[in-house]
Design a protein around this motif. Structure first.
Motif, short mmCIF file in Angstrom:
data_model
loop_
_atom_site.label_atom_id
_atom_site.label_comp_id
_atom_site.label_asym_id
_atom_site.label_seq_id
_atom_site.Cartn_x
_atom_site.Cartn_y
_atom_site.Cartn_z
N CYS A 570 0.99 -1.33 -0.05
CA CYS A 570 0.16 -0.18 0.11
C CYS A 570 0.82 1.24 0.00
O CYS A 570 2.26 1.17 0.26
CB CYS A 570 -0.85 0.08 1.35
SG CYS A 570 0.12 -0.13 2.77
N ILE A 571 0.30 2.47 -0.09
CA ILE A 571 0.93 3.54 -0.01
C ILE A 571 1.61 3.84 1.23
O ILE A 571 2.77 4.53 1.05
CB ILE A 571 0.09 4.60 -0.68
CG1 ILE A 571 0.75 6.03 -0.98
CG2 ILE A 571 -1.04 5.04 0.67
CD1 ILE A 571 1.61 6.02 -2.09
N GLU A 572 1.17 3.30 2.43
CA GLU A 572 1.80 3.67 3.51
C GLU A 572 3.10 2.85 3.38
O GLU A 572 3.99 3.38 4.28
CB GLU A 572 0.82 3.00 4.77
CG GLU A 572 -0.17 4.10 4.92
CD GLU A 572 -1.37 3.88 4.18
OE1 GLU A 572 -1.57 3.05 3.28
OE2 GLU A 572 -2.60 4.73 4.02
N ASP A 573 3.05 1.87 3.05
CA ASP A 573 4.25 1.05 3.18
C ASP A 573 5.55 1.67 2.34
O ASP A 573 6.85 1.69 2.78
CB ASP A 573 4.33 -0.22 2.32
CG ASP A 573 3.52 -1.43 3.15
OD1 ASP A 573 3.57 -1.23 4.42
OD2 ASP A 573 3.13 -2.40 2.57
N LEU A 574 4.95 2.36 1.17
CA LEU A 574 6.19 3.27 0.44
C LEU A 574 6.44 4.56 1.29
O LEU A 574 7.70 4.61 1.30
CB LEU A 574 5.53 3.57 -0.89
CG LEU A 574 6.28 4.35 -1.89
CD1 LEU A 574 7.56 3.85 -2.06
CD2 LEU A 574 5.42 5.13 -2.92
N TYR A 575 5.77 5.22 1.91
CA TYR A 575 6.15 6.13 2.66
C TYR A 575 6.95 5.89 3.74
O TYR A 575 7.95 6.31 4.27
CB TYR A 575 4.93 6.75 3.27
CG TYR A 575 5.23 7.83 4.34
CD1 TYR A 575 5.91 9.05 3.93
CD2 TYR A 575 5.25 7.64 5.68
CE1 TYR A 575 6.37 10.07 4.98
CE2 TYR A 575 5.31 8.52 6.67
CZ TYR A 575 6.29 9.91 6.24
OH TYR A 575 6.75 10.63 7.28
N ASN A 576 6.62 4.81 4.51
CA ASN A 576 7.45 4.25 5.55
C ASN A 576 8.91 3.80 5.10
O ASN A 576 9.86 4.14 5.96
CB ASN A 576 6.75 2.81 6.22
CG ASN A 576 5.41 3.22 6.91
OD1 ASN A 576 5.53 4.42 7.14
ND2 ASN A 576 4.42 2.30 6.93
N TYR A 577 8.98 3.06 3.68
CA TYR A 577 10.34 3.01 3.38
C TYR A 577 11.29 4.12 3.07
O TYR A 577 12.47 4.28 3.36
CB TYR A 577 10.16 2.06 2.12
CG TYR A 577 11.53 1.55 1.60
CD1 TYR A 577 12.17 0.50 2.33
CD2 TYR A 577 12.16 1.99 0.59
CE1 TYR A 577 13.42 0.16 1.91
CE2 TYR A 577 13.39 1.65 0.06
CZ TYR A 577 14.08 0.60 0.85
OH TYR A 577 15.20 0.14 0.29
N ILE A 578 10.47 5.08 2.50
CA ILE A 578 11.09 6.58 2.23
C ILE A 578 11.56 7.09 3.54
O ILE A 578 12.71 7.73 3.75
CB ILE A 578 10.31 7.23 1.60
CG1 ILE A 578 10.05 6.63 -0.06
CG2 ILE A 578 10.72 8.95 1.40
CD1 ILE A 578 9.35 7.52 -0.88
#
Length: 652
Positions: A570-578
């Motif tokens: 999900c989009i939250e996973d992408l943000y958490n990685y960044i």
């Protein structure tokens, strides 16, 4: 046709084999306004310095804006145009007065800007002093010529007094310049020993460095130097001379008519008298503040021992010792003349004491800072480092306390929250090469890579996700730039990286580089669609970024490679990685802050020592909450184990 042209040219040039002078004096009033403007600029520069130092509570009035430099020398050269004008007739009293004010404004300016000799490097200081000497000698020679030719026929005695003061000012400034350069060489070696030889954390050492730098700053040294009493006396003489001459000029009537400067002469005199009054009062206030403050602190008159010695042996007045340099002989003579005047006025000795008792009630030493004073007195009074006196130690502790309070009020808020929420990953860090690595690739951690990571997240992710990341970077952008500029070598490549980082941060971001169809729709609720859109935007930046081959493009590709190689649900996973990449980079980069501070302070010239130390203390106060969250890397050989707290906890 040729004859007509020659006749037309002769109307303003040569007529009947004689020079036509009828138009020569037409622009002179405008030149007078130019002179008045230069004088008013000097007035405003002095006023700016006075107001700014009062805001910073440095009542000994250091000079920053109106200092000895090429601009100030040019302004003084323009303001002193009338005293060097050998041929223009000055028939009226106000015209004659303008010659006197033009000479006196140089005296007052020299007294005001004398502390600024400490802000220049040795070669620059001596060059400026040489230029000032040429100006002073030119003015004195021209005044003497005009007195002998009759151009100056009024206020001759006043001119003689001002020329003597001008000569004494020049001698004192040369003496102060030589002594200041000698003192800088001594202080520079002492400054570098504090960070390496003292005990305690970096904050504790910086406090000691700050107090030593504050009390031994070149400007403060020149303000407390022996010449300040003589300079104050000469300023009083100049002010009294110019005031009585101004009063006399209003009632005196000599030759009828006026000079070619016409009405502008009144504006010139008014501007220069205001500048003289402001500069004189500022110099007198500088002396009174230092004198009364020391007396109120319990120090008494600074030169009481010298005066008592001369009273016991009056023959000392006739002896002129040879000091370290020949230029100091003149200063020695002036100081002994000043003592003679003081002894003549000995019956009025109780007057200063009465004024001190009335305006400055004696106060306890180190009021409110007794414990801190004892700690620092033990260091400075029982080692090779020595402060000027206890009064200087007191004001430096108060100034340090105020600065720490101001710095802590602006401590970081969002970055500590982000770092406490997201812990650093277990991936290997290379602090030496400043690289962020994974199994396939690496990113060179720099100010540019950090800001690009934030900008990529800003244009590819919804605002509600990136808000905390953006706020965290906003408040630490200055610190990141400071670290980059200090830990890297000074070369074209690193300067270019720093400029790119500032440009990317101050610019509009990458949103303007993307086609409209790739823009994030803030109203979209489909998380799968948001994730796909974000990944597409990152790939577009990775593959189609403009300015191929630039530093920005190379860093964008490296960061995009890290992000797009992962799988996200999900989009939250992408943000958490960044966010995780950002946190890891911050840990790698901020770990070098002690190295950056040590290099900045240790390599600082004496002129910038206090300012750089203040800046370093401000950063440490802002990062106080991060001390236990980041694994700091301290310079080798300094025995620094903690950033802010240590066994030697400062009581300031």
């Amino acid at each position: 046709m040729v004859i007509d042209q020659e006749e037309r040219m002769g109307i303003r040039g040569c007529v009947s084999i004689e020079i036509n002078e009828s138009m020569y004096s037409t622009p002179v009033p405008m030149i007078g306004l130019y002179i008045a403007g230069a004088s008013m600029v000097c007035f405003l520069a002095m006023l700016y310095d006075i107001l700014s130092v009062f805001c910073h509570r440095k009542r000994w009035l250091p000079c920053k804006f109106f200092s000895l430099n090429s601009v100030t020398l040019t302004l003084l050269g323009i303001a002193a145009k009338l005293p060097v004008d050998l041929t223009t007739a000055m028939p009226s009293a106000i015209d004659q007065m303008s010659k006197l004010t033009g000479t006196t404004i140089i005296c007052t300016s020299m007294a005001f800007l004398l502390p600024s000799l400490g802000t220049n490097q040795s070669s620059e200081c001596l060059t400026n002093m040489a230029a000032l000497s040429i100006l002073v000698v030119t003015v004195i020679v021209n005044i003497c010529i005009q007195i002998s030719t009759g151009v100056i026929f009024l206020f001759i005695i006043e001119h003689m007094i001002i020329m003597c003061c001008l000569t004494l000012f020049l001698i004192l400034m040369w003496s102060s310049a030589v002594e200041s350069n000698r003192q800088k060489a001594v202080d520079l070696n002492s400054n570098k020993k504090f960070l390496t030889k003292c005990q305690g954390s970096m904050m504790h050492r910086l406090k000691l460095v700050y107090m030593y730098g504050y009390n031994n700053s070149p400007q403060f040294f020149l303000c407390t130097y022996l010449t300040r009493d003589v300079i104050c006396l000469l300023c009083v003489v100049c002010l009294v001379v110019i005031m009585q001459a101004a009063c006399r000029s209003l009632s005196l009537v000599y030759c009828p008519g006026s000079s070619d400067y016409n009405w502008s002469i009144w504006i010139i005199v008014l501007c220069q008298v205001l500048t003289i009054m402001l500069g004189s009062f500022a110099t007198i206030f500088r002396w009174l503040n230092l004198y009364f403050s020391k007396y109120a602190f319990g120090r008494g008159e600074e030169h009481a021992e010298v005066i008592d010695e001369i009273r016991m042996n009056p023959l000392l007045l006739m002896r002129t010792s040879l000091w370290d340099r020949c230029i100091r002989v003149g200063q020695n003579i002036i100081w002994r003349v000043f003592i003679m005047v003081y002894l003549v006025l000995a019956p009025l000795e109780k007057l200063p004491r009465a004024l001190v008792s009335f305006y400055f009630k004696p106060k306890p030493k180190f009021e409110g800072n007794e414990e801190a004073a004892e700690e620092y007195k033990d260091l400075f009074y029982h080692s090779e480092y020595r402060l000027v006196d206890e009064w200087s130690l007191d004001i430096s502790i108060k100034e340090l306390t105020r600065w720490i309070k101001v710095s802590k009020s602006a401590s970081l808020k969002y970055l500590p929250q982000l770092l406490s929420k997201t812990l650093p990953s277990s991936r290997p860090y290379d602090h030496t090469d400043m690289e962020f690595k994974d199994q396939q690739d690496s990113i060179t951690v720099s100010s540019l890579s950090l800001v690009l990571l934030v900008r990529i997240a800003q244009v590819s992710l919804p605002p509600e996700l990136t808000e905390s990341l953006l706020l965290a970077y906003t408040e630490c952008h200055e610190i990141i730039g400071f670290i980059h500029n200090r830990i890297n070598e000074v070369n074209f490549e690193n300067q270019k990286i720093s400029m790119h980082a500032d440009a990317v941060w101050r610019g509009k971001g990458f949103g303007s580089l993307l086609p409209e169809r790739y823009r994030i729709d803030s109203g979209q609720t489909d998380k799968a669609g948001l994730l796909d859109c974000a990944l597409v935007i990152i790939r577009v930046l990775q593959n189609d970024f403009p300015h191929q081959g630039s530093y920005v493009m190379l860093n964008v590709k490296a960061i995009s490679n890290f992000v797009t190689r992962q799988n996200y649900s999900c989009i939250e996973d992408l943000y958490n990685y960044i966010e995780q990449i950002f946190v890891d980079m911050v840990h790698i980069y901020f770990a070098q802050l002690p190295h950056a501070i040590f290099k900045d302070v240790n390599d600082s010239p004496v002129e910038e020592f206090e300012g750089r130390t203040r800046n370093a203390i401000r950063f440490l106060c802002q990062l106080e909450s991060l001390e236990d969250q980041i694994q700091w890397s301290f310079p080798v050989g300094t025995n620094i184990l903690r950033l802010i707290t240590s066994e030697l906890v400062s009581r300031v």
